[in-house]
Design an enzyme around this catalytic site. Structure first.
Site, PDB file in Angstrom:
ATOM      1  N   TRP A   1      -5.024  -9.750  -6.685  1.00 37.12           N
ATOM      2  CA  TRP A   1      -6.407  -8.837  -7.506  1.00 37.12           C
ATOM      3  C   TRP A   1      -7.436  -8.237  -6.644  1.00 37.12           C
ATOM      4  CZ3 TRP A   1      -6.811 -11.418 -12.811  1.00 37.12           C
ATOM      5  CH2 TRP A   1      -5.412 -11.203 -13.397  1.00 37.12           C
ATOM      6  N   LYS A   2      -7.034  -9.287  -5.371  1.00 40.59           N
ATOM      7  CA  LYS A   2      -7.815  -8.818  -4.531  1.00 40.59           C
ATOM      8  C   LYS A   2      -9.702  -8.164  -4.333  1.00 40.59           C
ATOM      9  CE  LYS A   2      -3.844  -5.951  -2.396  1.00 40.59           C
ATOM     10  NZ  LYS A   2      -3.168  -4.862  -1.845  1.00 40.59           N
TER      11      LYS A   2
ATOM     12  N   GLU B   1       5.766  -8.087   3.299  1.00 38.15           N
ATOM     13  CA  GLU B   1       4.654  -7.324   2.858  1.00 38.15           C
ATOM     14  C   GLU B   1       4.820  -5.837   4.581  1.00 38.15           C
ATOM     15  OE1 GLU B   1       2.364  -8.002  -0.169  1.00 38.15           O
ATOM     16  OE2 GLU B   1       1.004  -8.450   1.931  1.00 38.15           O
TER      17      GLU B   1
ATOM     18  N   GLY C   1      -0.138  -0.777  -1.237  1.00 33.38           N
ATOM     19  CA  GLY C   1      -1.509   0.639  -1.236  1.00 33.38           C
ATOM     20  C   GLY C   1      -1.089   2.005  -0.494  1.00 33.38           C
TER      21      GLY C   1
ATOM     22  N   GLY D   1       0.172  -5.978  -5.872  1.00 33.55           N
ATOM     23  CA  GLY D   1      -0.979  -5.691  -5.491  1.00 33.55           C
ATOM     24  C   GLY D   1      -2.242  -4.205  -7.284  1.00 33.55           C
TER      25      GLY D   1
HETATM   26  C1  PEP Z   1      -0.342  -6.306  -0.719  1.00 31.52           C
HETATM   27  O1  PEP Z   1      -1.610  -6.212  -0.897  1.00 31.52           O
HETATM   28  O2  PEP Z   1       0.108  -7.353  -1.501  1.00 31.52           O
HETATM   29  C2  PEP Z   1       0.722  -5.438  -2.189  1.00 31.52           C
HETATM   30  C3  PEP Z   1       1.663  -5.505  -1.729  1.00 31.52           C
HETATM   31  O3  PEP Z   1       0.006  -3.851  -2.632  1.00 31.52           O
HETATM   32  P1  PEP Z   1       0.356  -2.866  -3.356  1.00 31.52           P
HETATM   33  O4  PEP Z   1       1.463  -3.552  -3.948  1.00 31.52           O
HETATM   34  O5  PEP Z   1      -0.806  -2.207  -3.746  1.00 31.52           O
HETATM   35  O6  PEP Z   1       1.403  -2.170  -2.341  1.00 31.52           O
END
Ligand code: PEP
Length: 252
Positions: A10-11, A170, A176, A237
């Protein structure tokens, strides 16, 4: 079939009410019955809400992880949170190596190494993120970059030490952005990561290792990734901030 792990990162987004109501809504749904394949759910709220979140999910199939801790155990580090503090409120899972921490907060591989040591000392389950930048992929350096990121950190530890670990691949350019790697690209990187673990730790460890993909997963594309042989779940995210989207990802 290996259990899939779905992690909501959730950052710095949800406040107290958002956090509690999302988790309560998730608990209301009998996920154990609804999720067709076995899935482990991990939610990573912000520091102030970890304690209450952990209390609320007690006895359920939802787990809580922290998004960060400091690389020193204790001391004059104003504003920082230690692994021991998290441990004292029952938190034992941690996301390390996220590209936002590497890039925005200048977390070097040396710092990550210290964080891994602290995580091991306090018996944390580590969700370790690796990923290449857009330029590195464009220049065909992505495999070299991931190998280096692992060699300088996780691979400094023994089989026994890295027992409680999963890897999240990732690609930085997919986080994002709404742009994802293709399921084929993800599969080949996950296969490569598993191969690196095979070389370093042997078949038992590499077979058991759970490798998650993260980068613009949503409720529509999730199943394309989860159906790949070496994809053992996802780190989510943006799409974890919308209840119905996250639920559909869990049901994928
Ligand atoms: C993340 O920040 O680990 C991520 C995968 O973000 P998002 O799903 O928004 O790309």
């Amino acid at each position: 079939m290996k259990e899939k792990i779905i992690i909501a990162n959730w950052k710095m987004n949800y406040d107290f009410n958002d956090t509690i109501s999302f988790i309560r809504n998730l608990l209301k749904i009998n996920l154990d019955k609804k999720i067709n394949h076995k899935k482990k759910i991990i939610i990573a709220p912000s520091f102030p809400f970890l304690h209450i979140s952990n209390k609320i999910v007690k006895g359920s199939n939802i787990n809580i992880a922290a998004q960060n801790f400091h690389h020193m155990d204790k001391g004059a580090y104003t504003g920082e949170v230690s692994a021991h503090m998290l441990e004292s409120i029952g938190i034992n899972k941690i996301i390390l190596g996220h590209s936002e921490r590497r890039i925005i907060f200048s977390e070097t591989e040396e710092i990550l190494l210290s964080k891994i040591k602290i995580a091991l000392k306090h018996k944390f389950y580590i969700i370790f993120c690796v990923g290449e930048t857009y330029d590195e992929r464009s220049n065909n350096k992505h495999f070299i970059v991931i190998k280096k990121q692992l060699s300088k950190t996780i691979f400094k530890f023994t089989t026994n030490e890295i027992k409680f670990l999963c890897i999240a691949y990732e690609p930085v350019w997919a986080i994002g952005t709404g742009i994802t790697a293709t399921p084929k690209e993800v599969q080949s990187m996950h296969y490569f990561i598993r191969f690196l673990f095979l070389e370093k730790y042997g078949k038992h460890v590499s077979d058991k290792l759970q490798i998650l993909y993260g980068g613009s997963i949503n409720d529509i594309n999730a199943k394309n990734f989860f159906s790949q042989e070496d994809v053992d779940g996802g780190l989510i995210g943006n799409s974890s901030l919308e209840f119905s989207k996250f639920l559909n990802i869990l049901l994928s």
